[in-house]
Design a protein around this motif. Structure first.
Motif, short mmCIF file in Angstrom:
data_model
loop_
_atom_site.label_atom_id
_atom_site.label_comp_id
_atom_site.label_asym_id
_atom_site.label_seq_id
_atom_site.Cartn_x
_atom_site.Cartn_y
_atom_site.Cartn_z
N PRO A 11 -27.71 27.16 25.06
CA PRO A 11 -27.04 28.38 25.54
C PRO A 11 -26.36 29.07 24.37
N VAL A 12 -26.49 30.40 24.30
CA VAL A 12 -25.91 31.14 23.17
C VAL A 12 -24.98 32.26 23.61
N GLY A 13 -24.95 32.60 24.90
CA GLY A 13 -24.07 33.68 25.33
C GLY A 13 -24.40 34.17 26.72
N TYR A 14 -23.89 35.37 27.03
CA TYR A 14 -24.08 35.95 28.36
C TYR A 14 -24.24 37.47 28.23
N ILE A 15 -24.83 38.07 29.26
CA ILE A 15 -25.00 39.51 29.32
C ILE A 15 -24.71 39.98 30.74
N GLN A 16 -24.19 41.20 30.87
CA GLN A 16 -23.97 41.82 32.17
C GLN A 16 -24.66 43.18 32.21
N TYR A 20 -26.03 33.75 17.79
CA TYR A 20 -26.99 32.67 18.05
C TYR A 20 -26.81 31.53 17.04
N MET A 21 -26.67 31.91 15.76
CA MET A 21 -26.60 30.89 14.71
C MET A 21 -25.33 30.05 14.82
N LYS A 22 -24.25 30.63 15.35
CA LYS A 22 -23.02 29.86 15.54
C LYS A 22 -23.24 28.70 16.53
N CYS A 23 -24.30 28.78 17.30
CA CYS A 23 -24.60 27.74 18.30
C CYS A 23 -25.62 26.72 17.78
N CYS A 24 -26.24 26.99 16.65
CA CYS A 24 -27.26 26.08 16.11
C CYS A 24 -26.58 24.91 15.40
N PRO A 25 -27.13 23.71 15.52
CA PRO A 25 -26.43 22.49 15.09
C PRO A 25 -26.15 22.38 13.60
N ASN A 26 -27.02 22.89 12.73
CA ASN A 26 -26.84 22.70 11.29
C ASN A 26 -26.40 23.97 10.57
N ALA A 27 -25.92 24.95 11.32
CA ALA A 27 -25.60 26.25 10.73
C ALA A 27 -24.10 26.45 10.55
N ALA A 58 -24.30 50.20 27.11
CA ALA A 58 -24.46 50.15 28.56
C ALA A 58 -24.31 48.75 29.14
N CYS A 59 -24.68 47.72 28.37
CA CYS A 59 -24.64 46.34 28.88
C CYS A 59 -23.82 45.47 27.94
N PRO A 60 -22.68 44.97 28.36
CA PRO A 60 -21.86 44.12 27.48
C PRO A 60 -22.46 42.73 27.30
N MET A 61 -22.36 42.22 26.08
CA MET A 61 -22.84 40.88 25.77
C MET A 61 -21.69 40.03 25.23
N TYR A 62 -21.74 38.74 25.52
CA TYR A 62 -20.64 37.83 25.20
C TYR A 62 -21.16 36.59 24.48
N ASP A 63 -20.24 35.85 23.84
CA ASP A 63 -20.65 34.62 23.20
C ASP A 63 -20.71 33.48 24.22
N ARG A 64 -20.98 32.28 23.76
CA ARG A 64 -21.16 31.16 24.69
C ARG A 64 -19.87 30.78 25.41
N ASP A 119 -15.97 38.50 24.41
CA ASP A 119 -16.64 39.71 23.96
C ASP A 119 -16.73 39.73 22.44
N THR A 120 -17.88 40.15 21.91
CA THR A 120 -18.06 40.23 20.45
C THR A 120 -18.25 41.68 20.00
N GLU A 121 -17.81 42.63 20.83
CA GLU A 121 -17.95 44.05 20.50
C GLU A 121 -17.26 44.39 19.18
N PHE A 122 -16.15 43.74 18.88
CA PHE A 122 -15.40 44.02 17.64
C PHE A 122 -15.68 43.00 16.55
N GLY A 123 -16.73 42.19 16.71
CA GLY A 123 -17.13 41.30 15.63
C GLY A 123 -16.97 39.83 15.91
N ILE A 124 -17.55 39.01 15.02
CA ILE A 124 -17.54 37.55 15.12
C ILE A 124 -16.92 36.99 13.84
N GLU A 125 -15.96 36.11 14.00
CA GLU A 125 -15.31 35.48 12.85
C GLU A 125 -16.25 34.45 12.20
N PRO A 126 -16.26 34.38 10.88
CA PRO A 126 -17.07 33.35 10.21
C PRO A 126 -16.39 31.99 10.30
N ASP A 127 -17.13 30.94 10.01
CA ASP A 127 -16.52 29.61 9.95
C ASP A 127 -15.68 29.46 8.68
#
Length: 337
Positions: free
Chosen positions: A203-208, A256-263, A292-298, A302-310
């Motif tokens: 699983p990598v996220g959600y959409i509405q 997506y990559m934030k959910c991958c095991p070796n990333a 039109a369609c909001p997308m979210y992380d796992r 909401d990631t509309e304003f960005g995703i923080e790096p590790d």
């Protein structure tokens, strides 16, 4: 395309949106005047834009302020300026107004932040012996780390291209995937590349989707999953490099990559752009695009304003003067461990 179920689901969603949008917009006729075009644009956004509540925008108050600036004797250029300023209230890089003479846009998601990227430094790392495949540049660095530069997702990545790239770097002890300055493109391409870094469905996220004209009328969250590719899959550590100019489909790739095991993600926070865009038209023929369609992380954030790096890393002036990319060097040290 390796995931036909996702493609079919996305197609059906778009078809549903097209039906809903056309039926809603056709309910009321607007005159081809500055006033009519203003009201048409305001209503299109009012009924179909998806981030009003998340961004705490009072769209009725916006209408009140900008309606006072509309005059049926104003020129097209003057009308464009007022409408562009109104749309800028949404602070959304997916919101554009298209005319034959200008494009209204909001690029503050990257213009107001450090670049954390340099073409001149990139040329040093790629040297002269790098290879190119379908828009991606790649080579083995001198410490046996693979480097792949992916500047856009506008291309349809064929499975053969990705197979060849990963096979060429298979002896490397780790891989760097650099998506800095990647402004997006096709979601399918982002997903195809990410699918090379998982061996199982995750699983990598959600959409509405919008279900009505109200600002809060959405479907329930539908889970997004990443299926492993049937082609060559990377089994070693991978570091993804990001900056504020990572947007839209590239933002989804990082999700997506934030959910991958070796990333691991290194660099700056991404620019965001988590609303699937849709387009409509005003009475005078000007085009408008919007989220039109909001997308979210796992975690349903909401990631509309960005995703923080590790690992948050900035390009330093001292390294730049020495011909070194601070972010690439940090990734190499991580892979050396």
């Amino acid at each position: 395309m390796k995931n036909p179920r996702f493609a079919i689901s996305l197609l059906l969603s778009c078809l549903c949106l097209m039906f809903c949008f056309s039926s809603c917009i056709d309910e009321e006729e607007f005159a081809e005047t500055p006033q009519g075009n203003f009201e048409a644009l305001w209503k299109i956004m009012d009924e179909h834009y998806c981030f009003f509540d998340y961004k705490r925008v009072d769209w009725n108050e916006v209408h009140h302020r900008y309606a006072a600036q509309i005059d049926n004797n104003m020129t097209q250029t003057q009308l464009f300026e007022v409408l562009a300023n109104m749309l800028a209230e949404l602070r959304d890089g997916h919101v554009n107004l298209y005319t034959a003479f200008d494009l209204a846009r909001n690029w503050s998601w990257h213009e107001d932040h450090p670049k954390n990227f340099s073409d001149s430094l990139l040329a040093i790392y790629l040297s002269k012996d790098y290879k190119i495949s379908n828009g991606m540049s790649y080579r083995m660095l001198d410490d046996n780390v693979g480097y792949v530069r992916c500047p856009t997702f506008e291309y349809d990545f064929g499975s053969g291209n990705l197979d060849n790239i990963l096979s060429a770097l298979i002896t490397c002890r780790g891989l760097i995937v650099d998506v800095r300055n990647n402004g997006g493109g096709m979601m399918t391409s982002a997903k195809e590349l990410a699918a090379r870094f998982t061996n199982e469905k995750i699983p990598v996220g959600y959409i509405q989707h919008k279900t009505g004209p109200g600002h809060n009328q959405f479907s329930s969250m539908t889970e997004q999953t990443l299926m492993p590719s049937n082609g060559v899959r990377w089994q070693k550590p991978v570091v993804v490099l990001t900056n504020r100019s990572v947007y839209s489909a590239a933002n989804e790739f990082v999700k997506y990559m934030k959910c991958c095991p070796n990333a691991v993600v290194v660099g700056d926070k991404t620019g965001g752009g988590a609303g699937l865009p849709f387009s409509s038209e005003m009475p005078n023929g000007w085009g408008v695009r919007f989220s039109a369609c909001p997308m979210y992380d796992r975690d349903k954030q909401d990631t509309e304003f960005g995703i923080e790096p590790d690992h948050r890393v900035q390009l330093s002036a001292a390294d730049f003067a020495r011909g070194r990319d601070t972010i690439i060097e940090y990734a190499r040290r991580l892979l050396a461990k």
